[in-house]
Design a protein around this motif. Structure first.
Motif, short mmCIF file in Angstrom:
data_model
loop_
_atom_site.label_atom_id
_atom_site.label_comp_id
_atom_site.label_asym_id
_atom_site.label_seq_id
_atom_site.Cartn_x
_atom_site.Cartn_y
_atom_site.Cartn_z
N SER A 139 47.44 1.35 29.15
CA SER A 139 47.53 2.55 30.14
C SER A 139 46.96 3.84 29.82
CB SER A 139 49.08 2.71 30.41
OG SER A 139 49.57 1.52 30.78
N ARG A 140 47.15 4.30 28.56
CA ARG A 140 46.43 5.39 28.06
C ARG A 140 44.95 5.38 27.86
NH1 ARG A 140 47.34 10.76 28.46
NH2 ARG A 140 46.71 11.76 26.43
N ALA A 141 44.47 4.26 27.65
CA ALA A 141 42.89 4.46 27.40
C ALA A 141 42.37 4.51 28.79
CB ALA A 141 42.56 3.10 26.88
N ALA A 142 42.91 3.78 29.91
CA ALA A 142 42.55 3.88 31.21
C ALA A 142 42.69 5.22 31.77
CB ALA A 142 43.16 2.96 32.13
N GLU A 143 43.87 5.93 31.45
CA GLU A 143 44.22 7.29 31.97
C GLU A 143 43.06 8.32 31.21
OE1 GLU A 143 47.91 8.92 30.46
OE2 GLU A 143 48.21 9.98 32.34
N LEU A 144 42.55 7.99 30.16
CA LEU A 144 41.87 8.95 29.33
C LEU A 144 40.28 8.78 29.76
CD1 LEU A 144 43.31 9.30 25.93
CD2 LEU A 144 43.36 11.01 27.83
#
Lengths: 403, 403
Positions: free
Chosen positions: A119-124
């Protein structure tokens, strides 16, 4: 008070103390250490998970994803905390509980780290993820990456659980088998990343957010116990991310005012791969890789965990310990637990049940403690751990009479 | 208003209308039909599951177990209801959801029936349970029986998923493999029961409470949708207990005042074993067993379900339908869903995703409906459904450059 979805403030190096920007993609610290996510816990004090859906996202204030719309979820979290009265009584630890991580997507606790990490990787803005794995982590990250629309590059030992290959392939991952250990797979991935600039290396502790997903096991255990932490928690330790994460969660919960007493953390390893146990017994701050590590509990066959100093620090700070058990002991514990309680656990979880017996015999456990064992996955991913030797009857035959 | 843990009042025969005592062990009706549990639904109107733990026991007023102390649980229920926007858009059903029964103990929805069935059997004094199975039900019942302290006698076809053997053996069950179909295993169990008088026959629909566990899927879907029922629900149909149970749950919820609109129920089968589809298309009230049933979706390889008339009645009453798909179609759907959404479903669940495509193409689905697919188990129990053909790299080698 603000009502932010996440109160993430920055990243911090637990080794050199460096402070890093959490709003861009980060790997490890320049000093080589894993990074830890830090939050504005004052702003998170009002967090009230009780009325929220039964997933790990009920703790979103202390998770790194900035908005609900960026959450990539398959419904992971709020797994059962099961009482084990029959087995507990048998082994002299009557107040025995199991946190059952078999009940998450992909059947292994790796789903927690994958959900939050992806989730965080995609968000960044990450477009692809790459990692070596002992099987379950690669399966989980490949499937969550598919849900997020990211590509994935996975390398796993040929000895990893066969089902995890099928999970990676079904997810559409670029999968390679490696005739070696997870450390060899890691070296192959590092080399391959040179020609894949848009992939992030999401190896264990080489990005900061997997640990945030894993720490939610600690939050759940405490919430499910009525904001009471167990006296002792046993954790099967390979890379040790969950142990580090639960330790971090306990610290955060104390800061949030949820908790006062300490939980003694126990790292459980296999005799065939016991770098943390050896370091603990020697009083060392870091571990040394064994020459030829081997165990049927494949998920904890990790010769040199990157976060070894964090694991050892967690054991020391909580007055915990480290224990190794043989494959024979853990297989026997797996069978005994299933027959006593109906819980069919993975070999790594079974190692903790074997360790309980050792700790009780040595007197380290008195028997009156509330003890939680973390079972990291479902036994159904490991068909070879149970020896099946039963008769085959012809369609028009008859079953034998009862003995 | 009384506050009983269960509002169970009696058992009723849906074929001849007979009313039976629910306080003693019962099998089928004298007329041969399965029995249905009936409740004092007026007394259950106050049921308020919202604040309760995330298990199926949150609906205890409409379950047959008389006291919380008699509940045998491994933490089953409140599985995710996942949106599938990417896959839904691809196949022209954008408001597509999946109830994911991979996230229960034993990795299959059979755990629901086993939890409630074993709890009630133990409460009524049963000492052992006996059943034929296509694998997953036997594994679930054996493990819950172990937790309840009951013995278990299980017979399954040699072709049943191999992992379910390990689950039965670990649970301490008396297990036999049968060189035939589940119907042959059933005949062997019936003969064997003659010399095992203290065992109850808990074959599909031969005791009244498995269906009560399965019906909770219907309660959960409605609760998780904000007390809204989906327009269409697809269910992979072997014995059909879940379909019958969900139909029963929808009826009960209407009586409880939760719901008004009807959900169209769709029974999905494999082309190699399609007795319900054939009966539906012929307008028959009961099914006829095919001569040589076969499908890779082993859980729905049931040639003559005992509750066929109840399945067909549920389809008719809800203006639903019945569809069969080929093994090739369901395997393709399994892969496509995993790549689109990160969900690795069992072949039975995959059959429903294949059926969606057929229903959309035929126009039976317009595309604007809210559709829920019931995925009955985790893909990880079926290692052979995904063809894995990936390179093995030596420990000191290198991964190929990206294509």
């Amino acid at each position: 008070m603000t009502e932010r979805y996440s109160t993430l403030s920055h990243l911090e190096c637990p080794k050199c103390g460096a402070r890093l920007d959490a709003t861009v993609v980060q790997g490890t610290c320049d000093c080589g250490s894993p990074l830890l996510a830090r939050y504005d816990l004052d702003a998170a004090r009002g967090m009230s998970p009780a009325g929220r859906a039964p997933t790990l996202w009920r703790y979103h204030e202390v998770l790194p994803v900035s908005a609900e719309s960026a959450v990539v979820s398959l419904g992971e979290g709020m797994t059962p905390l099961l009482p084990l009265p029959v087995h507990g009584k048998r082994i002299g630890v009557p107040d025995l509980w199991m946190k059952d991580e078999g009940l998450v997507p992909t059947g292994s606790f790796k789903a927690r780290g994958a959900a939050v990490g992806v989730s965080r990787a995609a968000e960044l803005g990450v477009r692809g993820i790459a990692m070596p794995t002992n099987g379950n982590a690669g399966a989980a990250w490949a499937l969550y990456a598919a849900r997020a629309g990211l590509r994935s590059l996975i390398a796993m030992p040929v000895d990893a659980p066969v089902i995890t290959r099928a999970e990676c392939v079904a997810a559409g991952a670029e999968l390679y088998l490696v005739d070696g250990l997870i450390s060899h797979a890691g070296a192959l991935i590092r080399k391959a990343l040179a020609s894949r600039p848009d992939y992030q290396d999401v190896s264990t502790l080489k990005e900061p957010y997997r640990i945030e997903g894993k720490k939610t096991m600690g939050y759940e255990i405490v919430e499910q116990s009525g904001r009471r932490a167990p006296d002792v928690l046993l954790y099967p330790t390979g890379g040790g991310v969950g142990l580090i994460g639960i330790h971090k969660a306990l610290d955060e919960m104390r800061e949030l005012g949820w908790l006062t007493p300490e939980t003694r953390l126990v790292a459980v390893q296999a005799e065939g791969c016991r770098p943390i146990v050896d370091a603990w017994e020697a009083g060392a701050a870091e571990s040394v890789a064994p020459a030829a590590p081997t165990t049927i509990a494949f998920g904890i066959n990790v010769p040199k965990p990157l976060g070894d100093f964090l694991i050892l620090r967690a054991l020391a700070e909580t007055e915990g310990t480290a224990v190794a058990v043989t494959d024979e002991e853990l297989l026997a514990a797996q069978r005994e637990l299933a027959a006593d309680e109906g819980a069919f656990v993975c070999p790594e979880g079974a190692a903790c049940f074997a360790a309980l017996i050792r700790l009780r015999e040595s007197g380290w456990l008195r028997g009156d403690e509330r003890v939680v064992v973390l079972n990291t996955g479902s036994g159904v991913k490991y068909p070879d751990t149970v020896r099946v030797d039963v008769p085959t009857i012809s369609a028009d035959g008859a079953l034998p009479d009862p003995a």
